[in-house]
Scaffold this active site. Structure first.
Site: not given
Ligand code: F6R
Length: 600
Positions: A2, A27, A74, A100-101, A475, A479, A482, A498, A595
């Site tokens: 959060c 967040r 969140w 938060n936590g 990756e 992308k 998501e 396979h 995030k």
């Molecule tokens: C995808 C994305 C997540 C982060 C993951 C790790 O676009 O952003 O998969 O890469 O949650 O986050 P960090 O790098 O902050 O540890």
């Protein structure tokens, strides 16, 4: 996971709280709320939904007071709802908190409090904190806070205010970020720096188990033992503008376009006459290690997968890349001869942090690759290298990924050099020019928008690649799913036959990356197998590869093969971005995501 804000000063607290929550919405954004202390009483407004919903309510019913706390949530415990939103208050509304936590032992504490006659309004773990504060409070909020924290297991960033002691806010942290700012006539606090920047650049980082008492004109820090301690403030070197959209429609697009600059910043001062300088690591004797781990989550894991392959290739050391949430439970072989590298944009990811602490406790030397200055992972590791991507606001990581790739390639070269291996001069000659190549790729955005059109009516997409290209397609697929919600899977191209090829039918979209010279032709052959079954293919490869029947072939600039991982990230990000736009998705705030993932 959060975002929290707090203000105590001489102005209306609400203004700071709301602007801060706006910056922290990445967040979490399933509910939001504020409590303001004014006229000797607490007034709380909170609601399910986006921050904008809270702002609409507050416009009709403004709250005035010089002390206040705010929260954007969140959900982890309890569905998003008005009651589960923060702040939480005790029954007589004399104490209010934002948290938060995760309070891991909340069930046990809740049972105990209920046995004392307490009733609970919400399903959250956080509410036990305020009820417990009420239970312990007699005439000293700081003492009650200490007693409460001593009972809590888990992680927290907490802001507490009370009508009993209306001139202060108490803040505390353990394993969740909390930064305090010293502003003009006020002290402010928030989960992340951008929330503070409009008010101040002078910040204090609270360490785990520390507390601070914020008043309008003073601040006092305490350690876990309750002794008052001194702390120095740190000046943040970037400004708020860096955290705003700068004319782009979305943060994601802005951040994609910032990559040439972010990479140039990350490279600054690192290469001189074909030698890599990572002075932060100069005291490490790399000869002592017999193995290396790379540990991270999501996008940072994909960067690690690439970095680990490069290191193994250059040094012949045994190297393993692992997803952080698996690492801890996989009984990893760690000892004093282990080097463990933890990659995290936010520097707060709970799984990565826990893996770091495990590796440290078992004797490994730890290096953090982080983007956020002063983040927990960067402070906990033995050594830290920063990617200089600047604040990354869009939930989907873009510039953090490519700067991680750059730094991980530099790190691999540095370790190889320190171990006495001769480096590929071409690689180090070309790396400083990588930003120019990216700038040219960005100019081709219309081609990538055209490729995205192929996905307009698709529910699925298939990404294939081999070797380093496999990390790139992992990756690319992440992308796409998501931000556009198109289901995408990445396969090692050799694995298609396979099993996964059974999914390919007329019109399927296959995105292939074939940039690694020793293996590219094999991937290109695999493409033919999908074309024969009706697939429409987009291929990213390099000049000189023989390609037949692939209408959508894009030739990447010629650079050493390792650096293609950085270049191909750009079109893959843009394909995901444009697909999301075509489908009308909220690009910066994809559903169900946040995030900074500070829960396991
Ligand atoms: C995808 C994305 C997540 C982060 C993951 C790790 O676009 O952003 O998969 O890469 O949650 O986050 P960090 O790098 O902050 O540890």
């Amino acid at each position: 996971m959060c975002g929290i804000t707090a203000y105590v000063g001489h102005q209306d607290a609400l203004t700071f709280l709301l602007q801060g929550l706006e910056k922290l919405e990445y967040r979490g954004y399933d509910s939001a709320g504020v409590t303001i202390l004014g006229d000797q009483k607490l007034s709380t407004v909170k609601t399910k939904g986006r921050l904008q919903d809270l702002i609409t309510i507050l416009k009709a019913q403004p709250l005035h007071g010089h002390v206040g706390i705010g929260h954007t949530r969140w959900a982890t415990h309890g569905v998003p709802s008005n009651l589960n939103s923060h702040p939480h208050s005790n029954a007589d509304e004399t104490i209010s908190i934002v948290h938060n936590g995760i309070i891991e032992n909340y069930r046990e504490l809740k049972d105990e409090l209920m046995a004392h006659g307490y009733t609970f309004q919400s399903e959250t773990d956080s509410e036990v904190v305020v009820q417990m504060l009420d239970y312990y409070y007699s005439d000293d909020l700081l003492a009650a806070t200490r007693q409460t924290l001593a009972r809590i297991e888990g992680s927290y960033a907490l802001c507490i205010l009370s009508t009993h002691e209306p001139d202060k806010i108490i803040v505390a942290r353990k394993d969740s970020p909390l930064i305090i700012g010293e502003a003009q006539g006020a002290y402010v606090a928030a989960s992340d720096i951008p929330a503070l920047l409009e008010y101040t650049k002078n910040v204090y980082f609270l360490e785990d188990n520390e507390l601070a008492v914020l008043k309008a004109d003073s601040i006092t820090f305490y350690n876990q033992q309750g002794q008052a301690i001194q702390k120095e403030s740190v000046e943040i070197p970037y400004d708020l503008e860096a955290a705003q959209k700068d004319g782009y429609d979305t943060f994601m697009l802005k951040e994609i376009y910032e990559q040439p600059h972010a990479i140039a910043e990350t490279l600054r001062g690192r290469i001189h006459e074909n030698k890599v300088y990572l002075d932060e690591l100069q005291n490490i004797d790399f000869n002592q290690y017999h193995q290396v781990y790379y540990v991270a989550c999501g996008t940072a894991y994909h960067a690690s997968l690439c970095g680990s392959q490069v290191l193994q290739k250059l040094t012949r050391l045994p190297v393993t890349a692992m997803v952080a949430s698996e690492f801890r439970y996989n009984d990893p072989l760690i000892d004093e001869k282990t080097l463990a590298i933890f990659v995290s944009q936010s520097g707060e990811t709970a799984d990565t942090l826990a893996a770091l602490r495990l590796a440290k406790s078992q004797g490994a030397t730890t290096i953090a690759i982080a983007n956020v200055l002063g983040s927990t992972i960067s402070r906990d590791a033995d050594y830290v290298l920063y990617t200089c991507a600047g604040p990354e606001i869009a939930v989907a990581s873009t510039k953090a990924y490519t700067t991680q790739l750059v730094l991980l390639i530099l790190l691999a070269c540095y370790i190889a050099d320190r171990l006495g291996f001769v480096l590929d001069a071409k690689l180090l000659e070309e790396l400083p020019h990588i930003s120019d190549h990216i700038a040219h790729l960005l100019e081709d955005h219309e081609r990538f928008a055209k490729y995205a059109k192929l996905l307009e009516d698709q529910r699925d997409a298939y990404f294939i690649g081999r070797n380093l290209d496999y990390a790139s397609v992992l990756e690319g697929a992440l992308k796409l799913k998501e931000v556009s919600y198109v289901h995408a899977d990445a396969y090692v191209a050799g694995e298609l036959k396979h099993g996964p090829i059974a999914l390919i039918e007329e019109g399927s979209v296959v995105i292939a990356v074939a940039t690694q010279p020793q293996i590219a032709s094999k991937t290109i052959n695999n493409i033919q197998e999908t074309i024969a079954r009706g697939a429409r293919v987009v291929l990213f490869t390099t000049a000189g590869q023989e390609v037949k029947n692939v209408a959508n072939t894009y030739y990447l600039p010629e650079v050493p093969a390792v650096l293609q991982t950085i270049l191909v990230a750009i079109p893959l990000q843009l394909i995901a971005y444009y697909t999301a736009c075509i489908k009308g998705c909220d690009v910066d705030k994809p559903r169900n995501l946040a995030k900074s993932v500070t829960v396991e």
